[in-house]
Every structure is written in structure tokens, then in C-alpha cells.
Design an enzyme around this catalytic site. Structure first.
Site, short mmCIF file in Angstrom:
data_model
loop_
_atom_site.label_atom_id
_atom_site.label_comp_id
_atom_site.label_asym_id
_atom_site.label_seq_id
_atom_site.Cartn_x
_atom_site.Cartn_y
_atom_site.Cartn_z
N ASN A 125 4.28 1.18 2.70
CA ASN A 125 4.27 2.49 3.32
C ASN A 125 3.14 2.79 4.14
OD1 ASN A 125 6.58 3.01 2.12
ND2 ASN A 125 5.73 4.89 1.04
N MET A 126 3.33 3.15 5.42
CA MET A 126 2.64 3.45 6.51
C MET A 126 1.01 3.82 5.98
SD MET A 126 2.75 3.80 9.44
CE MET A 126 4.44 4.26 10.54
N LYS A 127 0.99 4.80 5.03
CA LYS A 127 -0.13 5.27 4.51
C LYS A 127 -1.16 4.27 3.76
CE LYS A 127 -3.00 8.63 3.30
NZ LYS A 127 -3.51 9.49 4.45
N GLY A 128 -0.24 3.03 2.92
CA GLY A 128 -1.16 2.21 2.09
C GLY A 128 -1.66 2.46 0.97
N ASP B 307 -4.46 15.12 2.10
CA ASP B 307 -3.91 15.57 3.40
C ASP B 307 -2.80 16.43 3.04
OD1 ASP B 307 -5.81 14.33 4.63
OD2 ASP B 307 -4.71 12.45 5.03
#
Lengths: 244, 516
Positions: A125-128, B307
Site C-alpha cells: 500500500n501507498m502508505k507503507g 492522520d
């Protein structure tokens, strides 16, 4: 040259080990003695059962310190180690561009009936994970995370259709060795279809070691705490090796 | 309480927005039903058992009606008609239908008054199933009272229901107040409820009515031994939300994980299907007084816990509003949240306190479900044990309701008996040592914690504004929750959704919604 070693407590070669386990007996002097006798049969000396606690009717939990007898010769120990340099995001992207001059195509997912995506998501995932970007974030990587419970056949078909360079397989559930079954199933399927050598095959999960992965026929295995950049570093290292 | 000063007008406004969002979804729900809703009606009418292929009879009957093309009228009336024709009880009638000796299509043979009366009688019996369960639980709690909050919630997950009972007895002995039997991996994705006691599962034990009963008996005995009512928890989210609620009502379960949002995001269940199923499931829970737990804590396992803290808050508010639309009261709302911030962030604990106090302030009467760290758990079990200890402190300080006990081997394996013991001994120590701490503390005005809580609420309010404009289903499609995008027509189970026909009847739902 021999290098005899044994566990270290506070003096070299004292052999000190801490153990904890449960016996299916009621707590009491006999239970304590049983724990001591059991540990002696594991070939320990100077056994002290430091704690015994009833944790259910007929079950007792023990903490034990003991001195281990055997020494081993460290010079004879060999392990399957992964040989690659851990690079950062920018270096990896630059290397991929330089080597392939096209995006590196990675397909990943959790195979079999395992519904856990936590491992594959951390890597892809993008976030890592732990402030380390996931593969989806790499401009030079086309990363497709198929999610969980992907049948092996579907995973293979997807890899063929999308001309993948690498297949990433995650396994979290290990009850009754289901992870071994699933990982083997995928390898067998690729072998049968003559596709094994087309892809870099990586396995990951809390109970996956590099050694286990190699034994099962994978190119590499990653255990808990693995960062996406480690996986990406290994991928590009292997790609370069293969190209050479 | 609340310990933390929050603008009450802003709370009111956020709850109003959430209500409008839930009402939009409710309009869709009201016009639709699903195969799972119909199967639940049959279960509540007394249909159980399986055919020679191990397919549950509720599934078989709904399939038969579907093959005839008559499903949009619902199962209730054709089944009532079959019962009138057979003169047998619900179970025997179902068996005859399954064997092809009786048809589900002879409504015309009876007057509408006869059919109405029969349906009404069946529905009243169904209501009694829920009411009797509630009464039994009341009687048990009168004898062995509920312990103080936070309630210590422990999982068992051996795959074998009998081994689960041994593990549960040990957990109860060490102090567990709630026992959750983790389901076998992927049960949420199978479109039927398995039948009978099970001794083999992967990563957990199948939720079956028989397994519910076996564990309930074990916990009833443990409750008497321990002098406190030990509650039984299972999981409804997935393709059989309403059916599992029905089985739970038969077997006196106290708590069900019951959350469409979780199913959509983390199990890729089709959103239309699961919103429909959830509503009927929650109606059953409201009547049988089954406490629901929601799964917002999971958002923070895929998205960043700092976030995206506001997505948890926004989802809790929406979940509360949807629950109220199904008649659930505050005391039955175990809204979920979690202690999942990266422990290496400076002041991580202060963020956690801010988030926990915000949830407490927004839902003062709800037994909030607080999830321990999982994402940053280490295979160093001693370090993990320390993380759990700090989590225990946050939980007792901020008066959480349901405390999911963190296990030191979380990152390794399903808990061993001794793992559970170690974990609960830390809980017992911290809860006892700091029981009254939260009542002694006030947070500094404009301090870090108060400002952080305010910021999360501001962001949640903005997300609710956007969700109201776009609609909940569309907002999920955009990936606003848990960083996961799910299309409205995607995921599993959409084929089981149908539009209610003009002749649709579901008198159980009518009674539960107070319409008859």
C-alpha cells in the site's frame, strides 16, 4: 578453528536459559517437581523453578531458569542469508529505470483462505510501514495488490496477463501449517505450467523466514518487521543478477 | 465525565450530520431485502438443520423460491402458506419443501386473512425467541452481576470448540469478563451459517448455533464459579449478518461484532448487500438486547493512526446513527476505536489519550470498544507486553467500556493459555492500581491533548459534511475510510440483493420496527 558457544547469562559459557511453559496439572509441590524433572529431561542443569501459577483448573504455568549443557561449534554453522544491499526509495527507482527502462511489475496478495491483508498491505500500500513508503508509491514500480483469499490459479493468471516480474505472497495464518500448504500449492502450480522461472517469487509473513522460503522453492522470504524498501531492494538486486 | 472540554454545539451538529447520512442509506435499505434477510426470517420461524449436501435448510428454501422467480415477495408468506397446507410445524414443513413434497407457490389456496394470521402468529413467536433470550440473560445477571468497566475481553481461537472451552475456562479464571470466539478465517465470506459443533477451523472456530450453545454452557458454569456474569461474544459481520444475529438470539449471546463498514472495507462485502443485512441484524440485536461492537479500530491498521483518527470518529458517529435507526440504545453501542499509533512517535501516548477522551466525550453512555495495539506489535514479546501495559493505562484512565485485552504474542500466533494469563495479569494490575485515576485528572485548557481532540473533531465534522453531500456509499467508493476504495457494485454478495415487490411481506421486521 573451533568456536564452542553456549547461552550467555552473566558469565561466558554459563549456559543460562529462561523457559516458560504450562503443564496440564494442578499447582502444588508435585507440579513444581514435575516441571523440574521435565526440564532436566531436556538436558538442563541447575534447574530452578522460580515461579508456578495456577492458570485454570488443572493447569499450571511455570517460569524456569536453568543451565544448558551442550556447546556447539559456531564455525560449523551455516545459514541461508539474503545477500542484497538495503537501498533507499530514490536509489531503487533510479536503478529500476537504468536497468529495465520500464516499470518493474509486481503483483501481490494473500493466497488460499487466509483473509489477512496486514502483511501485504504493509509492503504494497501507498502508505507503507513504519515511515517507509509502500511499493505503490514507487514511480518505477507497477504494484498490484490483489488483497486476500486469492486462489493460487487466479494469482498465476493475473501475473501472466500483466507480464509481472515478481509475485509477492503473504501468509499470516499458520494454524495446522496452512501457510506451507498454500505456498507449496502456488509453486506446484507454476511448475506444472512451466512458469516457475518467469517470476521472482517472494513469500512474507510473521512466521516466514528466508530459509523456509528457499526450502519451499521461493527466491526469498521476509519475516516480521520487513520494510517495503527492503523488498524493493531485493527485487532490483535479483533483476540485475538475472540480467547479467 | 466528560474529562475533556468539547464544544457541545459542535457535537450536536456532528450528530445531526451523521443522522442525515444514515437516513439517506436507510431510504435505500427500506426498498430492498436480501437472501440472508429471508433466511433469518425462516430461522426465527423455527427452521434449522441441513440437507444431504450439508446445505442449511433456510438456504435451500430461499433458493427454491428464488428459482421460481418469486423471491421479491419475501419468504414469509409462501412459507406460511406451505405450513397451512401441511398442517405441520415449521421444521417439518421446511423438510417437506426441501424434499419436493410441498411447494412454496400455493398462496392462492388460502384467503389473505388466513395467510395474514398465520404470518402474524409466526412473527410473534419469532419475537418471543428474542424476548426469552433477553429475559434469560437478565435472570443470569441478577444472580451473577456484571463487573465494573472496562470489561476485560479475551479471545479464544483454537479451531476446536471443545478446546476453546478449556481456554475460555482458564481466561475466566484469570479475570476475563467477556469471551470472544474468533471465527474460522473467511467465514465472513461464506453465504450460509455452518451447522453443528465443529472441531476444525483455520485461525479460529466456525460460528455455528451449536458452537454458540456449547460455549454458552461453559461460560454459564464459569459465571457461577467466578460470581460475575461472563459474556459471550461472536462475530456477525459478513454475508450472514442477520442470520448470525438470529442464531445468537436463540443461544443467549451477549455481544456481536456487527458492522457493515468493516465488512465492506476489510472483507470486500458488497455495500448494498451488507447495509440491508446490517439493518435487520441490528433490529434483532436491539430486541434481544445483544450489545453490538463496531470495527472502526481496523481503519488504523491500514491507514495512519494520527492522520486518519478523524475517520474513526466520523464512522463512529455514522454507525451510532444507523444503530439508532434500528432501535439500539446507547448501552448496546460498543463503538470501536484503537490504540494503534506508532510507538516511536514522540508523545504517542498523549495522542492516544486525546483520541480516547474524544470518543468518551462524544458517546458518554456507550460501552466503547477499545482495541489494543496490533500493527506495531513486535515479535519481541516482552516489548509487546510493555505496549499492552501502556494501553491498559489509557483504557482505565479514560473510562473505556470494552477492553480488548492485548496479547504479548499478537504478532506470532493465536494465543496460548499462558499468553492469555500473562496479558490479563497486566490488565488486572493496571486496572486495580489506577482505577480512580481518570476521575482525579483534568486536562489543561489549550494543552496538547485538548487541542488534539478538538482537531480530530473538526476534521471528522468536515468529513461528515462531505459524506452528507456525496452520500455514504459514494464516499466509501472514494476511499475515505481506512484508505480503502470499494465500488458500489463490487465485492461479494450483490447477487443476493433484491428489490422488495409490492407483495413483499416480512412481519418480523414490521414488528421490530413497530409497524404492526
Amino acid at each position: 578453528m573451533k568456536e564452542p558457544i553456549k547461552p550467555y547469562g552473566d558469565t561466558l559459557n554459563d549456559g543460562m536459559v529462561q523457559l516458560s511453559f504450562t503443564l496440564p496439572v494442578e499447582n502444588g509441590p508435585r507440579a513444581m517437581k514435575a516441571a523440574e524433572v521435565y526440564v532436566s529431561q531436556l538436558n538442563f542443569n541447575k534447574i530452578s523453578v522460580v515461579h508456578a501459577q495456577k492458570i485454570s483448573d488443572g493447569f499450571t504455568y511455570f517460569m524456569v531458569y536453568a543451565e544448558a549443557n551442550p556447546s556447539i561449534d559456531y564455525s560449523t554453522i551455516e545459514a541461508t542469508e539474503m545477500e542484497f544491499e538495503h537501498m533507499d526509495f530514490y536509489t531503487i527507482n533510479a536503478l529500476i529505470k537504468e536497468t529495465l527502462n520500464r516499470p518493474l511489475r509486481v503483483v501481490g496478495g494473500t493466497i488460499g483462505n487466509d483473509a489477512h491483508t496486514v502483511g501485504i498491505d504493509a509492503i504494497m500500500n501507498m502508505k507503507g510501514y513504519n515511515q517507509d513508503y509502500g511499493l505503490e508509491r514507487y514511480p518505477e514500480i507497477d504494484a498490484d495488490n490483489l488483497g486476500s483469499q486469492i486462489p493460487c490459479q487466479e494469482m498465476v493468471e493475473y501475473a501472466v496477463r500483466h507480464h509481472a516480474d515478481a509475485i509477492l505472497v503473504s501468509q499470516t495464518v499458520t494454524q495446522k501449517d496452512s501457510h506451507i500448504l498454500h505456498l507449496t500449492e502456488l509453486i506446484d502450480l507454476l511448475d506444472k505450467q512451466g512458469l516457475r522461472d518467469q517470476y521472482l517469487l517472494l513469500a512474507g509473513g510473521a512466521k516466514i523466514s528466508h530459509e523456509l522460503a528457499i526450502k519451499l522453492g521461493y527466491d526469498a522470504g521476509f519475516g516480521p518487521g520487513t520494510l517495503p524498501s527492503q523488498v524493493a531492494s531485493l527485487l532490483i538486486t535479483k533483476i540485475i543478477e538475472r540480467a547479467a | 465525565m466528560p474529562q475533556i472540554p468539547i464544544n457541545t454545539q459542535q457535537i450536536t451538529k456532528s450528530k445531526q450530520l451523521a443522522k442525515e447520512i444514515a437516513d439517506q442509506v436507510q431510504l435505500f435499505i427500506n426498498d430492498h431485502a436480501s437472501v440472508s434477510v429471508e433466511r433469518s426470517v425462516l430461522r426465527l420461524y423455527g427452521v434449522d438443520g441441513i440437507d444431504h449436501n450439508d446445505t442449511p435448510l433456510p438456504n435451500r428454501l430461499v433458493e427454491i423460491l428464488q428459482q421460481q422467480g418469486d423471491l421479491n415477495g419475501g419468504i414469509s408468506r409462501p412459507f406460511a402458506s406451505a405450513m397451512l397446507k401441511s398442517g405441520l410445524n415449521a421444521q417439518q414443513t421446511a423438510e417437506q419443501v426441501e424434499q419436493g413434497q410441498l411447494k412454496l407457490d400455493n398462496i392462492a389456496n388460502f384467503s389473505s386473512i388466513e395467510l395474514d394470521n398465520r404470518e402474524q402468529a409466526l412473527a410473534l413467536e419469532a419475537i418471543k425467541v428474542m424476548d426469552r433470550s433477553n429475559a434469560r440473560k437478565h435472570a443470569k445477571i441478577a444472580k451473577n452481576p456484571l463487573p465494573p468497566q472496562p470489561w476485560r475481553y479475551l479471545i479464544v481461537a483454537t479451531g476446536n470448540i471443545y478446546e476453546d472451552c478449556t481456554q475460555a475456562e482458564s481466561a475466566a479464571y484469570s479475570g476475563a469478563d467477556m469471551i470472544a470466539v474468533i471465527r474460522s478465517t473467511a467465514q465472513s465470506l461464506i453465504d450460509y451459517v455452518p451447522y453443528g459443533p465443529t472441531t476444525e477451523g483455520f485461525g479460529g472456530t466456525y460460528a455455528t448455533q451449536a458452537n454458540f450453545r456449547i460455549m454458552r454452557d461453559t461460560l454459564d458454569k464459569a459465571s457461577i464459579e467466578q460470581g460475575r456474569h461472563i459474556r459471550l461474544v461472536n462475530y456477525a459481520s459478513g454475508l450472514c449478518m442477520a442470520e448470525i444475529a438470529a442464531c445468537a438470539a436463540f443461544e443467549d449471546l451477549d455481544v456481536l461484532l456487527n458492522d457493515s463498514m468493516y465488512g465492506i472495507l476489510f472483507r470486500d462485502i458488497n455495500m448494498q448487500r451488507t447495509f440491508i443485512d446490517q439493518h435487520f441484524s441490528r433490529l434483532i440485536c436491539a430486541r434481544a438486547k445483544i450489545l453490538i461492537n463496531t470495527g472502526e479500530d481496523n481503519y488504523l491498521t491500514t491507514a495512519d493512526a494520527v492522520d486518519n483518527a478523524h475517520t474513526v470518529t466520523a464512522s463512529q458517529l455514522i454507525n451510532e446513527a444507523m444503530a439508532k435507526n434500528a432501535g439500539l440504545t446507547d448501552d448496546l453501542l460498543g463503538l470501536g476505536h484503537a490504540f494503534e499509533i506508532n510507538p516511536e512517535i514522540e508523545n504517542a501516548f498523549l495522542y492516544e489519550l486525546a483520541h480516547a477522551e474524544l470518543a468518551r466525550a462524544l458517546f458518554p453512555d456507550a460501552p466503547l470498544k477499545y482495541m489494543p495495539p496490533t500493527k506495531y506489535k513486535s515479535t519481541d514479546i516482552f516489548y509487546s507486553h510493555c505496549m499492552d501495559t501502556l494501553f491498559n493505562m489509557a483504557s482505565v484512565m479514560t473510562h473505556q467500556g470494552i477492553h480488548l485485552t492485548g496479547i504479548l504474542t499478537e504478532a506470532l500466533h493465536t494465543p496460548l493459555m499462558q499468553d492469555r494469563y500473562k496479558s490479563i495479569s497486566s490488565v488486572n494490575y493496571v486496572f486495580n492500581a489506577a482505577r480512580g485515576l481518570g476521575d482525579e485528572l483534568e486536562y489543561k485548557q489549550n494543552g496538547f491533548i485538548v487541542k488534539r481532540a478538538q482537531q480530530v473533531l473538526d476534521e471528522a465534522e468536515a468529513l461528515l459534511e462531505r459524506t452528507k453531500l456525496d452520500g455514504l456509499m459514494q464516499t466509501i467508493e472514494q476511499g475515505a475510510f481506512g484508505d480503502i476504495k470499494r465500488p458500489m457494485e463490487g465485492g461479494k454478495g450483490l447477487e443476493g440483493v433484491f428489490e422488495k415487490g409490492v407483495n413483499y411481506t416480512n412481519p418480523v421486521m414490521d414488528l421490530l420496527e413497530g409497524r404492526s
